[in-house]
Motif scaffolding. Sequence first.
Motif, PDB file in Angstrom:
ATOM      1  N   UNK A  44       0.881  -1.199   0.048  1.00  0.00           N
ATOM      2  CA  UNK A  44       0.059   0.103   0.161  1.00  0.00           C
ATOM      3  C   UNK A  44       0.783   1.190   0.022  1.00  0.00           C
ATOM      4  N   UNK A  45       0.761   1.882  -1.159  1.00  0.00           N
ATOM      5  CA  UNK A  45       1.689   3.239  -1.099  1.00  0.00           C
ATOM      6  C   UNK A  45       0.807   4.304  -1.366  1.00  0.00           C
ATOM      7  N   UNK A  46       0.923   5.443  -0.526  1.00  0.00           N
ATOM      8  CA  UNK A  46       0.211   6.606  -0.705  1.00  0.00           C
ATOM      9  C   UNK A  46       1.364   7.449  -0.959  1.00  0.00           C
ATOM     10  N   UNK A  47       0.949   8.345  -2.362  1.00  0.00           N
ATOM     11  CA  UNK A  47       1.983   8.861  -2.832  1.00  0.00           C
ATOM     12  C   UNK A  47       1.591  10.498  -2.649  1.00  0.00           C
ATOM     13  N   UNK A  48       2.789  11.128  -2.198  1.00  0.00           N
ATOM     14  CA  UNK A  48       2.569  12.599  -1.723  1.00  0.00           C
ATOM     15  C   UNK A  48       2.793  13.470  -3.112  1.00  0.00           C
ATOM     16  N   UNK A  49       1.839  13.427  -3.878  1.00  0.00           N
ATOM     17  CA  UNK A  49       1.996  14.017  -5.297  1.00  0.00           C
ATOM     18  C   UNK A  49       2.582  15.502  -5.222  1.00  0.00           C
ATOM     19  N   UNK A  50       3.671  15.373  -6.030  1.00  0.00           N
ATOM     20  CA  UNK A  50       4.344  16.799  -6.020  1.00  0.00           C
ATOM     21  C   UNK A  50       5.552  16.983  -5.231  1.00  0.00           C
ATOM     22  N   UNK A  51       5.400  16.074  -4.284  1.00  0.00           N
ATOM     23  CA  UNK A  51       6.526  16.545  -3.222  1.00  0.00           C
ATOM     24  C   UNK A  51       7.441  15.295  -2.902  1.00  0.00           C
ATOM     25  N   UNK A  52       8.289  15.225  -4.132  1.00  0.00           N
ATOM     26  CA  UNK A  52       9.477  14.072  -3.854  1.00  0.00           C
ATOM     27  C   UNK A  52      10.233  14.245  -2.558  1.00  0.00           C
ATOM     28  N   UNK A  53      10.355  13.228  -1.907  1.00  0.00           N
ATOM     29  CA  UNK A  53      11.025  13.225  -0.584  1.00  0.00           C
ATOM     30  C   UNK A  53      12.644  12.787  -1.127  1.00  0.00           C
ATOM     31  N   UNK A  54      12.938  12.101  -2.608  1.00  0.00           N
ATOM     32  CA  UNK A  54      14.246  12.111  -2.827  1.00  0.00           C
ATOM     33  C   UNK A  54      14.492  12.907  -3.901  1.00  0.00           C
ATOM     34  N   UNK A  55      15.856  13.338  -3.949  1.00  0.00           N
ATOM     35  CA  UNK A  55      16.276  14.268  -5.015  1.00  0.00           C
ATOM     36  C   UNK A  55      17.654  13.868  -5.341  1.00  0.00           C
ATOM     37  N   UNK A  56      17.968  14.054  -6.536  1.00  0.00           N
ATOM     38  CA  UNK A  56      19.439  14.007  -7.039  1.00  0.00           C
ATOM     39  C   UNK A  56      19.751  15.543  -6.747  1.00  0.00           C
TER      40      UNK A  56
END
Lengths: 118, 441
Positions: free
Chosen positions: A37-49
């Motif tokens: 079950x994954x609830x995606x925080x649309x527009x707020x990536x928690x990982x970034x290069x």
Amino acid sequence: MAAEVKSPSGVAKLTGLANFLGPPKLLGRDDKVATLVIKVDEGSPHLKIIDQGVCLKCIEKPCTVTCPVENYKVEENGHTTIYWSNCIECGTCRIICPFHNISWRYPSGGFGMTYRYG
Amino acid sequence: MAERCDVAIVGAGPGASIAAYLLAKGGLEVIMFERGDYPGSKAMFGGVLYTTVLSKFFPDFPGAGCVERHVIEKRFSMLSESNELALSFKFLDFEPPYYNHSFTALRAVFDRYLARKAEEAGAVLITQTVVDEAIVSDGRVVGVRARREGGEVLANVVIAADGANSLIAQSAGLRGELPLSVILGVKEVVSLPREVIEDRFSLEGDEGAAYEYLGGGAVRGAMGAGFLYTNRDTISVGYGIPLGALKALGVQPDELLNEFKMHPVVRRLLRGTTPEEYSAHLIPEMTPHDLPRFVGDGIVVIGGAAGLVNANPLFHEGTNMAMASGVMAAETILQAHKAGNFSAKALEPYASRLRESFAWQDYDRYQGLTRMAETHPQFFSKYPYEFTRLARKLFSVAPTDDGMQVPKRTLELAVADHVLAELGLMSLGLDLLDVAKAAMF
């Protein structure tokens, strides 16, 4: 599967077990992720290069072979993309990146992956 | 005005909950932060819970449905491509209700059970709330910063119980980056009717089995181990591999799991199973040098956040160490509360008690063996294959051209020849000596 055996004691034949003698079911990467079950925080990536320039110079790119959900892909232009919405929050990429080039934090409360077994 | 409490605990795993329980019972105001929907919702372990510490505080746990099966068989095996050489230990003479204090379990179930105990004692559990860092003022930890409006919570003591990745310990300056000796655990929970599990693994009622697969064909000869644990109507199947070894192997972790599941030996045990849940999590295996300091001004670090694991596949312990460290942390904090002093010095008894306990002693002893193994890849890449081959040579029943059979003496000589030619007595002897040396200190 179980053959009908007329044993002297008349022990009943086994039924149902045949359903559980086939090979184990295997799932590919996408179907593995789909068990969660994954609830995606649309527009707020928690990982970034942090800096694509660093990734361009990275030869090994260990993030692409150690992420358990294969979220790191090298695009045709050489840039590394994180498909972060499938992230299962293990922390492997954070440690494996030789240049500490991944800005890593947990998804915000109420978002991300939920285990029902764990 | 920021909220205030006596103790802020980041995390709601077994160590956190048992600490929260004891602190709340001692009359302190405790807030426990869980970033997931419920305790255990972001947690994963291989699957065996050791319940010595747990049973002291919650003697009724076996009847509460929080664990799966009590382990009556530990089985260790070496795999080659299509053969297995195994050693099994069955222990049927341990008494209920705790048997050998070894229960298979699922974290989404168990962690919720234990957190509920803490809540019943008066601790406040706040779910769906990420704590990003400790608030440090004048060199001492004075609270935590949760990622939400007005998320600052001040506390006399912060307990970093946020698991392997412990960002809290790091933000408080208690440790640096995690090393590549950290292990990635990858697992699937697969379902099978309980009657089939019991029949297939030779179990009666709630008995359970724990199978470990050391190196060899389990994970392509890399330093790592596969496992298979029986739950009530599911099986936990997976492996652990240090990140450094995984990187060197260059295979996707999810593919490696399927490969392990389809090993001819493992596949037979998993017939008819359906995957219910995929998971991956870090196991904080590291050298004493990489460990965090356990204590700072206004902060203690417990459980996986403190690197307390015994990742040796003979034992695979961790959650019990977390609970033990939670107990010792809580008891130290209760003393500090009485004295009204929460400095690193006042909290130091936690660290010294920890170092006297099994949690540190077992960690320290077996991490030494792990360090030795890191420099002896042949333990994983060579011996499991070779020993299995030796067994195959000895137990081959071979016909001869004249319609008779190869005599045993010939097989024994072939085995001896294999040992001399392929293994080399000298290198085998030296390796055994290294194991003995590492085990002795």
